[in-house]
Design an enzyme around this catalytic site. Sequence first.
Site, PDB file in Angstrom:
ATOM      1  N   LYS A  55       0.863  -1.167   0.000  1.00  0.00           N
ATOM      2  CA  LYS A  55       0.000   0.000   0.000  1.00  0.00           C
ATOM      3  C   LYS A  55       0.912   1.233   0.000  1.00  0.00           C
ATOM      4  O   LYS A  55       1.471   1.613   1.021  1.00  0.00           O
ATOM      5  CB  LYS A  55      -0.920  -0.013   1.226  1.00  0.00           C
ATOM      6  CG  LYS A  55      -1.911   1.120   1.215  1.00  0.00           C
ATOM      7  CD  LYS A  55      -1.543   2.077   2.310  1.00  0.00           C
ATOM      8  CE  LYS A  55      -2.275   3.356   2.318  1.00  0.00           C
ATOM      9  NZ  LYS A  55      -2.005   4.298   1.263  1.00  0.00           N
ATOM     10  N   GLU A 112       8.905   1.422  11.427  1.00  0.00           N
ATOM     11  CA  GLU A 112       9.979   2.411  11.231  1.00  0.00           C
ATOM     12  C   GLU A 112       9.293   3.762  11.289  1.00  0.00           C
ATOM     13  O   GLU A 112       8.547   4.115  10.374  1.00  0.00           O
ATOM     14  CB  GLU A 112      10.620   2.237   9.852  1.00  0.00           C
ATOM     15  CG  GLU A 112      11.270   0.891   9.625  1.00  0.00           C
ATOM     16  CD  GLU A 112      12.640   0.795  10.234  1.00  0.00           C
ATOM     17  OE1 GLU A 112      13.117   1.786  10.809  1.00  0.00           O
ATOM     18  OE2 GLU A 112      13.230  -0.297  10.145  1.00  0.00           O
ATOM     19  N   CYS A 150      13.103  10.899   7.571  1.00  0.00           N
ATOM     20  CA  CYS A 150      12.862  10.438   8.944  1.00  0.00           C
ATOM     21  C   CYS A 150      14.098  10.636   9.814  1.00  0.00           C
ATOM     22  O   CYS A 150      13.994  10.921  10.998  1.00  0.00           O
ATOM     23  CB  CYS A 150      12.440   8.982   8.925  1.00  0.00           C
ATOM     24  SG  CYS A 150      13.558   7.967   7.963  1.00  0.00           S
ATOM     25  N   GLU A 203       8.653  16.363  15.378  1.00  0.00           N
ATOM     26  CA  GLU A 203       9.176  16.182  14.028  1.00  0.00           C
ATOM     27  C   GLU A 203       8.439  17.130  13.083  1.00  0.00           C
ATOM     28  O   GLU A 203       7.223  17.076  12.975  1.00  0.00           O
ATOM     29  CB  GLU A 203       8.943  14.739  13.591  1.00  0.00           C
ATOM     30  CG  GLU A 203       9.543  14.440  12.247  1.00  0.00           C
ATOM     31  CD  GLU A 203       9.325  13.001  11.825  1.00  0.00           C
ATOM     32  OE1 GLU A 203       8.197  12.504  11.960  1.00  0.00           O
ATOM     33  OE2 GLU A 203      10.292  12.385  11.356  1.00  0.00           O
TER      34      GLU A 203
HETATM   35  P1  NAD Z   1       1.804   8.497   7.709  1.00  0.00           P
HETATM   36  O1  NAD Z   1       2.001   7.759   8.974  1.00  0.00           O
HETATM   37  O2  NAD Z   1       0.740   9.507   7.634  1.00  0.00           O
HETATM   38  O3  NAD Z   1       1.522   7.485   6.502  1.00  0.00           O
HETATM   39  C1  NAD Z   1       2.367   6.392   6.216  1.00  0.00           C
HETATM   40  C2  NAD Z   1       1.581   5.358   5.439  1.00  0.00           C
HETATM   41  O4  NAD Z   1       0.553   4.840   6.280  1.00  0.00           O
HETATM   42  C3  NAD Z   1       0.879   5.895   4.204  1.00  0.00           C
HETATM   43  O5  NAD Z   1       0.868   4.897   3.210  1.00  0.00           O
HETATM   44  C4  NAD Z   1      -0.514   6.155   4.716  1.00  0.00           C
HETATM   45  O6  NAD Z   1      -1.479   6.134   3.680  1.00  0.00           O
HETATM   46  C5  NAD Z   1      -0.714   4.997   5.676  1.00  0.00           C
HETATM   47  N1  NAD Z   1      -1.695   5.250   6.731  1.00  0.00           N
HETATM   48  C6  NAD Z   1      -2.124   6.450   7.204  1.00  0.00           C
HETATM   49  N2  NAD Z   1      -3.037   6.267   8.159  1.00  0.00           N
HETATM   50  C7  NAD Z   1      -3.185   4.933   8.307  1.00  0.00           C
HETATM   51  C8  NAD Z   1      -3.983   4.130   9.171  1.00  0.00           C
HETATM   52  N3  NAD Z   1      -4.809   4.648  10.051  1.00  0.00           N
HETATM   53  N4  NAD Z   1      -3.860   2.781   9.063  1.00  0.00           N
HETATM   54  C9  NAD Z   1      -2.992   2.229   8.189  1.00  0.00           C
HETATM   55  N5  NAD Z   1      -2.238   2.943   7.343  1.00  0.00           N
HETATM   56  C10 NAD Z   1      -2.327   4.284   7.409  1.00  0.00           C
HETATM   57  O7  NAD Z   1       3.244   9.093   7.369  1.00  0.00           O
HETATM   58  P2  NAD Z   1       3.646  10.013   6.140  1.00  0.00           P
HETATM   59  O8  NAD Z   1       3.109  11.364   6.462  1.00  0.00           O
HETATM   60  O9  NAD Z   1       3.300   9.362   4.836  1.00  0.00           O
HETATM   61  O10 NAD Z   1       5.232   9.973   6.247  1.00  0.00           O
HETATM   62  C11 NAD Z   1       5.929  10.759   7.104  1.00  0.00           C
HETATM   63  C12 NAD Z   1       6.321  10.017   8.365  1.00  0.00           C
HETATM   64  O11 NAD Z   1       7.038   8.831   8.053  1.00  0.00           O
HETATM   65  C13 NAD Z   1       7.250  10.822   9.238  1.00  0.00           C
HETATM   66  O12 NAD Z   1       6.855  10.761  10.583  1.00  0.00           O
HETATM   67  C14 NAD Z   1       8.590  10.136   9.055  1.00  0.00           C
HETATM   68  O13 NAD Z   1       9.484  10.305  10.086  1.00  0.00           O
HETATM   69  C15 NAD Z   1       8.203   8.730   8.870  1.00  0.00           C
HETATM   70  N6  NAD Z   1       9.263   8.011   8.193  1.00  0.00           N
HETATM   71  C16 NAD Z   1      10.021   7.090   8.894  1.00  0.00           C
HETATM   72  C17 NAD Z   1      11.053   6.425   8.268  1.00  0.00           C
HETATM   73  C18 NAD Z   1      11.900   5.412   8.989  1.00  0.00           C
HETATM   74  O14 NAD Z   1      12.565   4.625   8.351  1.00  0.00           O
HETATM   75  N7  NAD Z   1      11.909   5.393  10.297  1.00  0.00           N
HETATM   76  C19 NAD Z   1      11.327   6.666   6.928  1.00  0.00           C
HETATM   77  C20 NAD Z   1      10.552   7.590   6.257  1.00  0.00           C
HETATM   78  C21 NAD Z   1       9.507   8.245   6.898  1.00  0.00           C
END
Ligand code: NAD
Length: 481
Positions: free
Chosen positions: A175, A250, A284, A384
């Site tokens: 997804k 992650e 991240c 963040e």
């Molecule tokens: P997000 O948590 O909003 O979304 C991540 C994914 O989860 C997307 O595909 C989204 O559609 C899905 N999602 C959203 N709500 C959901 C739910 N209720 N149930 C299941 N899936 C759901 O994050 P984002 O805004 O896309 O990305 C930014 C975040 O990702 C930042 O906090 C960043 O630090 C983190 N990040 C972490 C790493 C790592 O390796 N630790 C790497 C990149 C990004």
Amino acid sequence: MQSGQVFIGGAWRPAASAQTYATINPATEEESAQVALGDERDVDLAVRAARKAFEAGPWSKMAAAERARLIWKLGDLIMANLDEMARLESLCTGKTLFDSGKVEIPFAAEVFRYYAGWATKIHGETLGLREGAFTFTLRQPVGVVGAIVPWNFPFLLASWKIAPALAAGNTVVLKPASLTPLTALKFAELCQEAGLPEGVFNVVTGPGAAVGMALVRHPDVDKIAFTGSTEVGKQIMREASGSLKRVSLELGGKSPNIVFADADLDAALKGALTGIFYNKGEVCAAGSRLFIEQRVHDEFMSKLTERAKGLKIGDPMDRSTRMGPVISRHQMDVVLAYIEAGKQEGARLVVGGGRASVGGGKGYFVEPTIFDGVSNRMKIAREEIFGPVLSVIAFKSVDEGIAEGNETTYGLAAAVWTRDVAKALRAARAIRAGTVWVNAYNLYDAALPFGGFKESGFGRELGSAGIDPYTEVKSIWVDLS
Ligand code: NAD
């Protein structure tokens, strides 16, 4: 490209909703594609296809060496389609073509090649426990993996999940983030071209709350591999507890980048800039809290501000651009609100601080922004931001630098800059983070594990540790008496 459809069981089909939604180019605010609006019905079909491929299909019965060849071929096909993959990634994310074409898509191809090598090397152990027994372990695939990825490194972070999952013999439903699905869909085409058996890899596009949550709740998904925000990660963990499916998370970060006075300051300067401004700070592991030892603070800051002012912001497709737009209007508003909060809390704005005037008023461009005189208590140092905003904190001693660096709920990454090996190693041990760079920032390798301490999540990706979340250990006891 089949952007308006989902990819299930080796075939393209419209979403069950029969609807699509628009993705937006953040540099122009224009529509870039129409994408299938998936929901739990599509997830159910995809999980069934993945389950069938896992249980009955050729994947689980295939020789590991043959799986390895197919995974390697995927790496080759990614490189053969590098230009298109890079353009699609930049189109959705606003990252520069340099970053997607020279760094991230090639790294994703490398991850497939690295894990192709692992397919034939996953093994259990033989344990000589006692007379009259032959005891050994097998490492078996977990089953159907639901991979949920964010929008900042859409294809790269997907590769960190898909490649080890396939190498270990699992099947996958991916997804992608709703803002950035195009490279995942292009990759599905490459899976068809490579001859990956149907159902082994599936993609369902659509919103997180519908598609992502349906994967987390589906009883036939054995494991969720999630990268995203800490908030959604916590929600996924709560929800997955219902079926006790395996989860690896992650999550976010607020990483300290610590410059000691004895460092090579020119190198540290470059590290501070890439630490926060690579991919517009939507990283991240971004070095979003820069700790500078008091003695060199003024000299360092004057060079840093000058360099930050010179960063070229603009069209991500232009080879000379160093920073593109942030991902969306929403994200731009979030970042600008944090900048306001920084001003109100008394931090000193020394560079940037607003929307950048490029693109003729179109596009979600934010200036590289630096606040000095920040303290860990301020919101801009605690939360963040996920944008090009740096918080600078001065410190007086080594212990103070380390202690303040550790003062965060996160623990994803950190860096220390010093010419003193003992100091570097002492700091590297003391910092509670999954990765610590010494005299470097933002370096990654397919063979080196990456993941978080504390609220940055658990489980590791990349390296041999990246295989573990995709296998179960089975113990077999053969009675010889
Ligand atoms: P997000 O948590 O909003 O979304 C991540 C994914 O989860 C997307 O595909 C989204 O559609 C899905 N999602 C959203 N709500 C959901 C739910 N209720 N149930 C299941 N899936 C759901 O994050 P984002 O805004 O896309 O990305 C930014 C975040 O990702 C930042 O906090 C960043 O630090 C983190 N990040 C972490 C790493 C790592 O390796 N630790 C790497 C990149 C990004």
